[in-house]
Design an enzyme around this catalytic site. Structure first.
Site, PDB file in Angstrom:
ATOM      1  N   THR A 197       0.450   2.452  -0.632  1.00 17.53           N
ATOM      2  CA  THR A 197      -0.796   3.190  -0.881  1.00 17.53           C
ATOM      3  C   THR A 197      -1.830   2.302  -1.583  1.00 17.53           C
ATOM      4  O   THR A 197      -2.985   2.198  -1.145  1.00 17.53           O
ATOM      5  CB  THR A 197      -0.494   4.423  -1.774  1.00 17.53           C
ATOM      6  OG1 THR A 197       0.493   5.222  -1.123  1.00 17.53           O
ATOM      7  CG2 THR A 197      -1.733   5.252  -2.022  1.00 17.53           C
ATOM      8  N   VAL A 198      -1.428   1.651  -2.665  1.00 15.25           N
ATOM      9  CA  VAL A 198      -2.397   0.887  -3.468  1.00 15.25           C
ATOM     10  C   VAL A 198      -2.696  -0.473  -2.814  1.00 15.25           C
ATOM     11  O   VAL A 198      -3.867  -0.881  -2.719  1.00 15.25           O
ATOM     12  CB  VAL A 198      -1.876   0.699  -4.912  1.00 15.25           C
ATOM     13  CG1 VAL A 198      -2.909  -0.023  -5.755  1.00 15.25           C
ATOM     14  CG2 VAL A 198      -1.547   2.052  -5.541  1.00 15.25           C
TER      15      VAL A 198
ATOM     16  N   VAL B  84      -3.007   2.988 -15.748  1.00 15.14           N
ATOM     17  CA  VAL B  84      -3.223   4.252 -16.459  1.00 15.14           C
ATOM     18  C   VAL B  84      -4.429   4.969 -15.879  1.00 15.14           C
ATOM     19  O   VAL B  84      -5.540   4.425 -15.861  1.00 15.14           O
ATOM     20  CB  VAL B  84      -3.434   4.023 -17.975  1.00 15.14           C
ATOM     21  CG1 VAL B  84      -3.648   5.349 -18.695  1.00 15.14           C
ATOM     22  CG2 VAL B  84      -2.259   3.269 -18.579  1.00 15.14           C
TER      23      VAL B  84
ATOM     24  N   ILE C  81      -9.950   5.561 -13.497  1.00 18.18           N
ATOM     25  CA  ILE C  81     -10.711   5.703 -14.757  1.00 18.18           C
ATOM     26  C   ILE C  81     -10.588   4.411 -15.579  1.00 18.18           C
ATOM     27  O   ILE C  81      -9.473   3.952 -15.816  1.00 18.18           O
ATOM     28  CB  ILE C  81     -10.166   6.880 -15.607  1.00 18.18           C
ATOM     29  CG1 ILE C  81     -10.267   8.197 -14.836  1.00 18.18           C
ATOM     30  CG2 ILE C  81     -10.924   6.985 -16.924  1.00 18.18           C
ATOM     31  CD1 ILE C  81      -9.701   9.399 -15.594  1.00 18.18           C
TER      32      ILE C  81
ATOM     33  N   GLY D 160      -0.340  10.490  -1.086  1.00 21.59           N
ATOM     34  CA  GLY D 160      -0.139   9.170  -1.714  1.00 21.59           C
ATOM     35  C   GLY D 160      -0.271   9.188  -3.224  1.00 21.59           C
ATOM     36  O   GLY D 160      -0.419   8.137  -3.848  1.00 21.59           O
TER      37      GLY D 160
ATOM     38  N   GLU E 108       4.849   9.057  -7.213  1.00 18.64           N
ATOM     39  CA  GLU E 108       5.648   7.836  -7.302  1.00 18.64           C
ATOM     40  C   GLU E 108       6.698   7.848  -6.196  1.00 18.64           C
ATOM     41  O   GLU E 108       7.005   8.909  -5.632  1.00 18.64           O
ATOM     42  CB  GLU E 108       6.339   7.764  -8.671  1.00 18.64           C
ATOM     43  CG  GLU E 108       5.388   7.664  -9.835  1.00 18.64           C
ATOM     44  CD  GLU E 108       4.461   6.454  -9.745  1.00 18.64           C
ATOM     45  OE1 GLU E 108       4.952   5.328  -9.688  1.00 18.64           O
ATOM     46  OE2 GLU E 108       3.234   6.650  -9.711  1.00 18.64           O
TER      47      GLU E 108
ATOM     48  N   ASP F 246       6.219   9.508 -15.892  1.00 18.85           N
ATOM     49  CA  ASP F 246       5.058   8.680 -15.535  1.00 18.85           C
ATOM     50  C   ASP F 246       3.953   8.849 -16.583  1.00 18.85           C
ATOM     51  O   ASP F 246       3.326   7.872 -17.009  1.00 18.85           O
ATOM     52  CB  ASP F 246       4.554   9.095 -14.140  1.00 18.85           C
ATOM     53  CG  ASP F 246       3.330   8.308 -13.723  1.00 18.85           C
ATOM     54  OD1 ASP F 246       3.486   7.117 -13.396  1.00 18.85           O
ATOM     55  OD2 ASP F 246       2.211   8.871 -13.751  1.00 18.85           O
TER      56      ASP F 246
ATOM     57  N   LYS G 143       2.418   5.912 -19.208  1.00 14.48           N
ATOM     58  CA  LYS G 143       0.989   5.643 -19.435  1.00 14.48           C
ATOM     59  C   LYS G 143       0.632   5.848 -20.904  1.00 14.48           C
ATOM     60  O   LYS G 143      -0.123   5.076 -21.489  1.00 14.48           O
ATOM     61  CB  LYS G 143       0.156   6.558 -18.535  1.00 14.48           C
ATOM     62  CG  LYS G 143       0.324   6.230 -17.052  1.00 14.48           C
ATOM     63  CD  LYS G 143      -0.201   7.351 -16.177  1.00 14.48           C
ATOM     64  CE  LYS G 143      -0.057   7.025 -14.696  1.00 14.48           C
ATOM     65  NZ  LYS G 143      -0.271   8.167 -13.819  1.00 14.48           N
TER      66      LYS G 143
HETATM   67  P1  NDP Z   1       4.188   2.544  -2.336  1.00 14.05           P
HETATM   68  O1  NDP Z   1       5.582   3.030  -2.379  1.00 14.05           O
HETATM   69  O2  NDP Z   1       3.212   3.201  -1.453  1.00 14.05           O
HETATM   70  O3  NDP Z   1       4.183   0.980  -1.977  1.00 14.05           O
HETATM   71  C1  NDP Z   1       5.122   0.081  -2.506  1.00 14.05           C
HETATM   72  C2  NDP Z   1       5.032  -1.226  -1.728  1.00 14.05           C
HETATM   73  O4  NDP Z   1       5.962  -2.152  -2.264  1.00 14.05           O
HETATM   74  C3  NDP Z   1       5.357  -1.071  -0.236  1.00 14.05           C
HETATM   75  O5  NDP Z   1       4.436  -1.812   0.526  1.00 14.05           O
HETATM   76  C4  NDP Z   1       6.757  -1.689  -0.116  1.00 14.05           C
HETATM   77  O6  NDP Z   1       6.991  -2.303   1.135  1.00 14.05           O
HETATM   78  C5  NDP Z   1       6.684  -2.743  -1.195  1.00 14.05           C
HETATM   79  N1  NDP Z   1       8.012  -3.147  -1.629  1.00 14.05           N
HETATM   80  C6  NDP Z   1       9.014  -2.356  -2.085  1.00 14.05           C
HETATM   81  N2  NDP Z   1      10.099  -3.097  -2.351  1.00 14.05           N
HETATM   82  C7  NDP Z   1       9.781  -4.374  -2.032  1.00 14.05           C
HETATM   83  C8  NDP Z   1      10.488  -5.596  -2.048  1.00 14.05           C
HETATM   84  N3  NDP Z   1      11.759  -5.666  -2.458  1.00 14.05           N
HETATM   85  N4  NDP Z   1       9.844  -6.715  -1.638  1.00 14.05           N
HETATM   86  C9  NDP Z   1       8.566  -6.666  -1.212  1.00 14.05           C
HETATM   87  N5  NDP Z   1       7.828  -5.514  -1.183  1.00 14.05           N
HETATM   88  C10 NDP Z   1       8.450  -4.404  -1.574  1.00 14.05           C
HETATM   89  O7  NDP Z   1       3.672   2.536  -3.850  1.00 14.05           O
HETATM   90  P2  NDP Z   1       2.187   2.708  -4.369  1.00 14.05           P
HETATM   91  O8  NDP Z   1       1.281   1.828  -3.629  1.00 14.05           O
HETATM   92  O9  NDP Z   1       1.890   4.154  -4.497  1.00 14.05           O
HETATM   93  O10 NDP Z   1       2.359   2.175  -5.879  1.00 14.05           O
HETATM   94  C11 NDP Z   1       2.409   0.798  -6.166  1.00 14.05           C
HETATM   95  C12 NDP Z   1       2.307   0.621  -7.687  1.00 14.05           C
HETATM   96  O11 NDP Z   1       1.078   1.187  -8.124  1.00 14.05           O
HETATM   97  C13 NDP Z   1       3.384   1.366  -8.486  1.00 14.05           C
HETATM   98  O12 NDP Z   1       3.663   0.619  -9.649  1.00 14.05           O
HETATM   99  C14 NDP Z   1       2.703   2.674  -8.872  1.00 14.05           C
HETATM  100  O13 NDP Z   1       3.241   3.249 -10.033  1.00 14.05           O
HETATM  101  C15 NDP Z   1       1.302   2.174  -9.115  1.00 14.05           C
HETATM  102  N6  NDP Z   1       0.253   3.174  -9.007  1.00 14.05           N
HETATM  103  C16 NDP Z   1       0.179   3.988  -7.917  1.00 14.05           C
HETATM  104  C17 NDP Z   1      -0.845   4.887  -7.786  1.00 14.05           C
HETATM  105  C18 NDP Z   1      -0.960   5.806  -6.618  1.00 14.05           C
HETATM  106  O14 NDP Z   1      -1.847   6.676  -6.645  1.00 14.05           O
HETATM  107  N7  NDP Z   1      -0.140   5.696  -5.607  1.00 14.05           N
HETATM  108  C19 NDP Z   1      -1.892   4.976  -8.807  1.00 14.05           C
HETATM  109  C20 NDP Z   1      -1.741   4.060  -9.913  1.00 14.05           C
HETATM  110  C21 NDP Z   1      -0.705   3.195  -9.992  1.00 14.05           C
HETATM  111  P3  NDP Z   1       7.009  -1.476   2.531  1.00 14.05           P
HETATM  112  O15 NDP Z   1       5.624  -0.957   2.690  1.00 14.05           O
HETATM  113  O16 NDP Z   1       7.354  -2.472   3.547  1.00 14.05           O
HETATM  114  O17 NDP Z   1       8.023  -0.399   2.330  1.00 14.05           O
HETATM  115  N1  HSE Z   2       2.059   9.058  -9.461  1.00 13.24           N
HETATM  116  C1  HSE Z   2       0.937   8.802 -10.278  1.00 13.24           C
HETATM  117  C2  HSE Z   2       0.169  10.095 -10.479  1.00 13.24           C
HETATM  118  C3  HSE Z   2       0.056   7.766  -9.636  1.00 13.24           C
HETATM  119  O1  HSE Z   2       0.436  11.068  -9.782  1.00 13.24           O
HETATM  120  O2  HSE Z   2      -0.696  10.130 -11.346  1.00 13.24           O
HETATM  121  C4  HSE Z   2      -1.070   7.314 -10.520  1.00 13.24           C
HETATM  122  O3  HSE Z   2      -0.595   6.605 -11.607  1.00 13.24           O
END
Ligand code: NDP
Ligand code: HSE
Length: 447
Positions: free
Chosen positions: A14-15, A134, A138, A189, A192, A203, A207
């Site tokens: 997602t990110v 966090v 924001i 999306g 977690e 979570d 934060k």
């Molecule tokens: P996702 O689960 O959507 O994405 C995780 C990514 O990491 C995927 O692309 C996955 O690969 C990759 N990945 C997992 N394991 C491995 C590995 N062993 N080697 C290489 N790549 C790997 O997570 P998010 O994007 O939602 O979140 C990412 C981070 O951002 C987290 O720390 C989350 O807490 C934080 N975050 C998320 C927010 C949100 O709104 N989603 C907001 C703020 C922070 P593949 O795609 O191939 O499976």
């Molecule tokens: N899973 C977290 C939330 C993502 O719902 O706020 C943003 O940190």
């Protein structure tokens, strides 16, 4: 023009996908804005073939995020994988150890290992930036690290989890079930990878641990936070809150007290006319009470690919501008030890929902247990059961458990817990009562 700042991005979910989209749309303007272009030189994720809605064909692929973190030619390692340990930690440590700047959205990692990683970054003279960790979009880390750095912060609190706020909003406004609302938050999306981190309050606690360290200049101490999630919130609580002029929100609260830091995560009743009660969906709100600035309330998107990518990109552009500061504001050698205040000393009003056996003397026995502990009752309501047939009022069966809601005047956490234990042991209720704190908000949050 200076040479490009080069990025290795690990995690394209997602990110990560949101970040690539942002770089595609706005990357061309960065050189004008910050005097230096930004270029992605490598990416990593689990599956190379996964369809991500973005074109990664021109980007050098790394199966191993650690190899990307250490790769020659990478100035900034951007960690968007997630998880407090395992590959994310290994890769971030490898990048910092190799003298690379790190940008991460990973609050779980920082809550557990933040001080150690910040120390490593300081030793290597590189940035460890985490605005996105966090409250998504924001800019609260910037607010604490930069804008409010001259203040003494008394309290920082708010809605820090988009998934929980989305679920509670959907249950309140649209009468949706908990399970349906969670499923939708996952599809959007927000959640977690393991959504129990969201709904269990962890979570928010990750934060809050980071915010408390920045606000109070202490070591990060996630373990010392008292955590309750939203799993126990029922439709009955939502209905009762509405009827009484409250709204239920999952709050994270960290405050300085005379005996140490009070840090807690739990569902809370907030007055429906407060600004925080009007924060709906995946939106987050962070309130900061600072001595010179006063009360500040930041509201904005707390989760989702685009807002989070916006924060990640801001951190990258700070590095492009040459800004490097101690990650936790106070250099790690100067961080104070975290001293926890006792939760039992918390002072406030409470909502107590009980299933009381409907028989003579039950209310008197309950009131006595409260009175014995100097708890004064502000209101008490016996509610009719929800009707299963629309338009036909449901009847309370004599002797069956009846829904009773008590609002107390201010008391202590210790007193209310003892009273509830005694009421449960007396056998007046069919299950342990639900207790929800009524949160006292700062002046800025009551509109
Ligand atoms: P996702 O689960 O959507 O994405 C995780 C990514 O990491 C995927 O692309 C996955 O690969 C990759 N990945 C997992 N394991 C491995 C590995 N062993 N080697 C290489 N790549 C790997 O997570 P998010 O994007 O939602 O979140 C990412 C981070 O951002 C987290 O720390 C989350 O807490 C934080 N975050 C998320 C927010 C949100 O709104 N989603 C907001 C703020 C922070 P593949 O795609 O191939 O499976
Ligand atoms: N899973 C977290 C939330 C993502 O719902 O706020 C943003 O940190």
């Amino acid at each position: 023009m200076q040479k490009p700042l080069t990025l290795g991005i690990a995690g394209l979910g997602t990110v990560g996908a949101g970040l690539l989209d942002l770089l595609n749309q706005h990357g061309g303007r960065f050189a004008e804005r910050v005097g230096r272009p930004v270029e992605v030189v490598g990416v990593s994720a689990r599956s190379r073939d996964k369809s991500r809605g973005i074109d990664t064909s021109g980007l050098k692929w790394f199966d191993d995020p650690v190899a990307l973190a250490k790769a020659e030619g990478v100035d900034v390692f951007v960690e968007l994988i997630g998880g407090s340990d395992g590959i994310a930690k290994e890769a971030v440590e490898a990048a910092l150890g190799a003298g690379k700047h790190v940008v991460t959205a990973n609050k779980a990692l920082l809550a557990k290992h933040g001080v150690k990683l910040a120390k490593l970054a300081e030793q290597k003279g590189v940035a460890l930036n985490f605005e996105a960790a966090v409250a998504g979009g924001i800019p609260v880390i910037k607010a604490l690290r930069e804008s409010l750095v001259a203040n003494e912060v008394q309290r920082v609190y708010g809605i820090l989890n988009g998934t929980c706020n989305y679920i509670l909003s959907s249950m309140t406004d649209e009468d949706r079930s908990f399970a349906d609302a969670l499923k939708e938050a996952q599809e959007l999306g927000y959640a977690e990878a393991d959504p129990t981190f969201d709904i269990g309050g962890f979570d928010t606690a990750h934060k809050l641990a980071i915010l408390a360290s920045l606000a109070f200049g202490t070591e990060i101490n996630f373990e010392q936070i008292d955590v309750e999630g939203i799993q126990s919130i029922t439709e009955a609580d939502i209905d009762a809150a509405n009827d009484m002029g409250f709204c239920i929100k999952l709050l994270g609260v960290a405050a300085r007290t005379e005996s140490g830091i009070e840090a807690r995560v739990h569902p809370a009743m907030v007055p429906e006319e407060s600004a925080i009660a009007e924060v709906w969906g995946a939106t987050n709100a962070v309130a900061i009470d600072a001595d010179f600035c006063g009360n500040l309330l930041l509201i904005g998107p707390g989760a989702g690919g685009r807002p989070t990518a916006s924060s990640v990109a801001a951190d990258i552009l700070d590095i492009a501008r040459g800004v490097v500061m101690p990650p936790l504001v106070t250099p790690t050698d100067g961080l104070k030890p975290y001293v926890k205040s006792k939760l039992g000393a918390h002072h406030g009003a409470y909502y107590v929902r009980m299933s009381v056996f409907d028989r003579p003397g039950a209310m008197a026995a309950i009131a006595k247990r409260m009175g014995d502990r100097e708890i004064s009752i502000e209101s008490i309501v016996q509610r009719r059961p929800r009707s299963a047939v629309p338009g036909v009022a449901a009847r309370q069966k004599p002797g069956a458990p009846a829904l009773v809601v008590i609002i107390t005047h201010e008391t202590t956490e210790e007193a209310i817990r003892q009273a509830v234990d005694a009421i449960t042991q007396d056998g007046q209720v069919s299950e342990r009562p639900q207790v929800i704190r009524i949160e006292k908000l700062g002046e800025g949050e009551v509109s």
